[in-house]
Design an enzyme around this catalytic site. Structure first.
Site, short mmCIF file in Angstrom:
data_model
loop_
_atom_site.label_atom_id
_atom_site.label_comp_id
_atom_site.label_asym_id
_atom_site.label_seq_id
_atom_site.Cartn_x
_atom_site.Cartn_y
_atom_site.Cartn_z
N LYS A 232 9.54 -3.90 3.52
CA LYS A 232 10.27 -4.69 2.53
C LYS A 232 9.44 -4.93 1.28
O LYS A 232 8.22 -4.79 1.28
CB LYS A 232 10.75 -6.00 3.17
CG LYS A 232 11.73 -5.76 4.34
CD LYS A 232 12.99 -5.08 3.92
CE LYS A 232 13.83 -4.35 4.93
NZ LYS A 232 13.95 -4.79 6.27
C1 LIG Z 1 14.75 -4.97 7.61
C2 LIG Z 1 16.17 -5.36 7.78
C3 LIG Z 1 16.57 -6.30 8.74
C4 LIG Z 1 15.66 -6.84 9.81
O1 LIG Z 1 14.51 -7.39 9.38
P1 LIG Z 1 13.19 -7.33 10.31
O2 LIG Z 1 12.21 -8.15 9.55
O3 LIG Z 1 12.80 -5.88 10.40
O4 LIG Z 1 13.53 -7.90 11.63
C5 LIG Z 1 17.89 -6.69 8.77
N1 LIG Z 1 18.79 -6.17 7.91
C6 LIG Z 1 18.45 -5.26 6.99
C7 LIG Z 1 19.49 -4.78 6.04
C8 LIG Z 1 17.14 -4.80 6.91
O5 LIG Z 1 16.83 -3.86 6.01
#
Ligand SMILES: *Cc1c(COP(=O)(O)O)cnc(C)c1O
Length: 382
Positions: A189
């Site tokens: 992210k």
């Molecule tokens: C990364 C992501 C998640 C989950 O987040 P994590 O921190 O990996 O548990 C949920 N929804 C979307 C759209 C994502 O890209």
């Protein structure tokens, strides 16, 4: 042969290294004041508290944890229905099925690749308890319209804003309005705390519930004191989870948030360069955005058909340029194939035609040029 260009590269520069080291030397690994500071910084980025709106941030151990806690805080459980785009990351779908509720799959729209309000409306029943939205790649979904149709029926809206930390929707930061907004600070992210997430809610009751859910259902005030003095009386209020965010993660997250404006400006300029460089190629479509106000997570192109997408992916990989597919619709997976759903033509087309190319927070000019040349050479020769 130059090095391969990955699709994702986390920024782990000297500021981030220093923050990790400082946290380790502090000698406290569990959640504490640094986690609270990270929550305050998330609040600042998301415009929480501006304009007098009383909203709260709760940091969690992941984006999935944030989404699960948000679903539970709304009171979702067995017998309820949650409308969610078939086109979401598996985590969004799992966060609903973890509660025992039924997923109902809506389509996305061509413009934003976010939930199509008309598709949502067709699926609402008296069992509908929440609607989940995704701001795909940081481009805002049609939140106002969906909030309006949900509020008219007493339904809560949960935003999966894992891609949209720092995005503005009509000038307002995502998280500064709406019902519940969930972020991820996972490894790929735009801001990473290694693993991590957060929920923003405008409801004090939901905040209390999420704070308790993240520490094993323990009364949240007591759990803070419990770290220091083990003689504190505590109570267990509900089924809970181990969803808190520790100090080293929060410290890395703080160092990353301090760089967010630069990350966003860079990513935006790379997206705009890609779009300008591909403007004459009719075969390449994108979400309907100029990236102004957007905190771009990925650059995703849409090709005319699956065959072109797959050949371009192969072509790029042969040149050492990372390229990958987007999600498949939940209805195409074994676990979710029997969910009630609308017709999903846009989901199905996008999942077959979308191609992700490299987008990092800091990219050298030559790297951006190599990606552009790689794509162009597929269509116009080199
Ligand atoms: C990364 C992501 C998640 C989950 O987040 P994590 O921190 O990996 O548990 C949920 N929804 C979307 C759209 C994502 O890209």
């Amino acid at each position: 042969m130059p090095d391969d260009i990955p699709i994702f590269v986390p920024y782990l520069g000297p500021e981030v290294e220093a923050a990790a080291l400082e946290a380790i030397r502090g000698g406290w690994i569990g959640p504490g004041p640094v986690t609270t500071r990270f929550e305050a910084e998330i609040a600042r980025v998301c415009g929480v508290g501006e304009g007098g709106a009383d909203r709260r941030v709760v940091a969690t151990s992941s984006g999935t944890a944030a989404l699960h806690a948000a679903n539970l805080a709304v009171g979702i459980g067995p017998g309820d229905e949650v409308i969610i785009p078939a086109f979401d990351y598996v985590a969004g779908h799992q966060a609903v099925s973890m509660t025992g509720a039924d997923l109902v799959l809506c389509d996305i729209e061509d413009a934003t690749w976010g939930a199509d309000p008309a598709s949502i409306e067709r699926l609402i029943t008296d069992r509908t308890k929440a609607i989940v939205l995704v701001h795909f790649c940081g481009v805002p979904a049609r939140t106002d319209e969906i909030l309006a149709l949900a509020r008219a029926r007493g339904i809560r809206v949960i935003e999966d804003a894992a891609h949209a930390f720092g995005t503005l929707d009509h000038g307002r930061p995502i998280g500064s309005f709406g019902d519940l907004t969930c972020f991820s600070f996972g490894p790929v992210k735009i801001v990473t705390s290694l693993e991590g997430g957060a929920v923003i809610t405008g409801s004090a009751d939901e905040e209390d519930m999420i704070r308790s859910l993240r520490v094993l259902g323990i009364d949240s005030d007591v759990s803070a004191k419990y770290q220091r003095a083990r003689d504190v009386q505590y109570d267990v209020l509900r089924q809970g989870y181990r969803y808190h965010l520790g100090t080293i993660s929060a410290s890395i997250g703080l160092a990353q948030v301090a760089l967010l404006d630069t990350f966003i400006a860079n990513r935006r300029s790379y997206c705009q360069r890609y779009a300008a460089a591909f403007a004459d190629l009719d075969a390449i479509g994108t979400q309907d955005t100029d990236w102004e106000g957007v905190s771009p997570f990925e650059f995703v192109m849409r090709l005319p058909d699956q065959e072109t997408r797959d050949s371009l992916m192969k072509h790029l990989r042969e040149l050492g340029v990372g390229a990958g597919k987007a999600w498949i619709g939940a209805h195409e997976t074994t676990f979710y194939r029997d969910c009630r759903r609308d017709e999903l033509p846009v989901t199905e087309a996008v999942s077959r035609e979308a191609l992700i190319i490299p987008l990092h927070s800091v990219m050298a000019d030559e790297t951006v040029e190599r990606v552009i040349d790689g794509v162009r050479s597929f269509f116009v020769g080199s």
